[in-house]
Design an enzyme around this catalytic site. Structure first.
Site, short mmCIF file in Angstrom:
data_model
loop_
_atom_site.label_atom_id
_atom_site.label_comp_id
_atom_site.label_asym_id
_atom_site.label_seq_id
_atom_site.Cartn_x
_atom_site.Cartn_y
_atom_site.Cartn_z
N SER A 1 0.86 -1.17 0.00
CA SER A 1 0.00 0.00 0.00
C SER A 1 0.90 1.23 0.00
CB SER A 1 -0.87 0.01 1.26
OG SER A 1 -1.51 1.25 1.44
N TYR B 1 -2.26 -1.36 10.21
CA TYR B 1 -2.20 -1.41 8.75
C TYR B 1 -0.90 -0.79 8.25
CZ TYR B 1 -3.81 -0.96 3.90
OH TYR B 1 -3.94 -1.06 2.54
#
Length: 270
Positions: A141, A154
């Site tokens: 990401s 995350y």
């Protein structure tokens, strides 16, 4: 490395980016195992693909962070189509936002977002080195390069995923193992909206931070960026090109970048 004629595994293939990757791979001549914890979703993707291109996709319901299940997925791929050439470590979890979260949330994030990649590579790489070819595509990401406001687990695990992909390429890239690392910002998937649906102010902040930072792309747009990078055997895949400029600013003056991120967080909170 050519996609046509290859055998691929896509984890997290039941929805979002994984679904778009699986479909696009078959359109380019590959045969695909669609793996997902949600077996019904994986089966729907495989059925939709087979309706267009019969005999080109099978579904497996599996926790792809479990090494034994990864082993079973690879065995299924080989029995159906042949040895795996391409592995897309795409499954991911957002985890609950903030710092005050249970250890089990951290463990799940590390298991799915990082250890699943390590465990798959451990099973795949020796054979790829022997064969002289193989391609590992890691879905990380932009949060793995820049950090996502509000989302500690995350961001940390996606940083780790980028680091592992780098290590894999450095260590095996001259032995036939190709590695690419996908680092998008906002993509219109369930994961994007997990924060705003978490019931947490930090979760809502995390989603706002992503959707206000740049365009929200479709999974199909991201898949096209992946295939273009694979054609060039390029390591870093940035469907949002502005991420590179942000990353350069970060590296040029880390303290200034952190101050800027604080100001950005404050603007989102106001």
């Amino acid at each position: 490395m050519r996609i046509e004629g290859s055998v691929a595994v896509v984890t997290g293939g039941g929805n979002g980016i994984g679904r778009a990757l699986a479909s696009g791979l078959v359109d380019r001549g590959a045969r695909v195992v669609v793996a997902d914890l949600d077996g019904a979703a994986a089966q729907k993707v495989a059925d939709d693909i087979d309706a267009r291109t019969p005999g080109s996709a099978v579904a497996v319901a599996a926790d792809v962070s479990d090494e034994d299940r990864i082993r079973e997925i690879l065995a299924r791929a080989e029995s159906e189509f042949g040895p795996v050439d391409l592995y897309f470590a795409n499954a991911g979890v957002a985890g609950r936002p903030g710092l005050d979260i249970d250890e089990s949330v951290w463990e799940q994030a590390f298991d799915v977002n990082l250890r699943a990649h390590i465990r798959a590579a451990k099973l795949l790489v020796p054979d790829w080195v022997e064969r002289g070819q193989g391609y590992f595509v890691s879905t990380a990401s932009a949060a793995g390069l820049l950090t996502q406001i509000g989302a500690a687990a995350y961001s940390v695990t996606k940083h780790a995923a980028v680091g592992f992909a780098e290590w894999l390429s450095v260590t095996y890239g001259d032995r036939g193992v190709r590695v690419s690392c996908l680092c998008p910002m906002g993509v219109d998937t369930v994961l994007l909206h997990a924060g705003e649906e978490s019931g947490s102010s930090l979760g809502e902040l995390a989603t706002r931070a992503v959707v206000s930072a740049g365009a929200v792309l479709t999974p199909e747009q991201v898949a096209e960026a992946v295939f273009a990078a694979m054609d060039e055997e390029r390591f870093l895949i940035l469907p949002h090109p502005e991420v590179l400029e942000m990353y350069r600013h970060k590296g040029a003056d880390y303290d200034r970048w952190i101050r800027g991120m604080r100001r950005y967080r404050q603007s989102l909170e106001s």
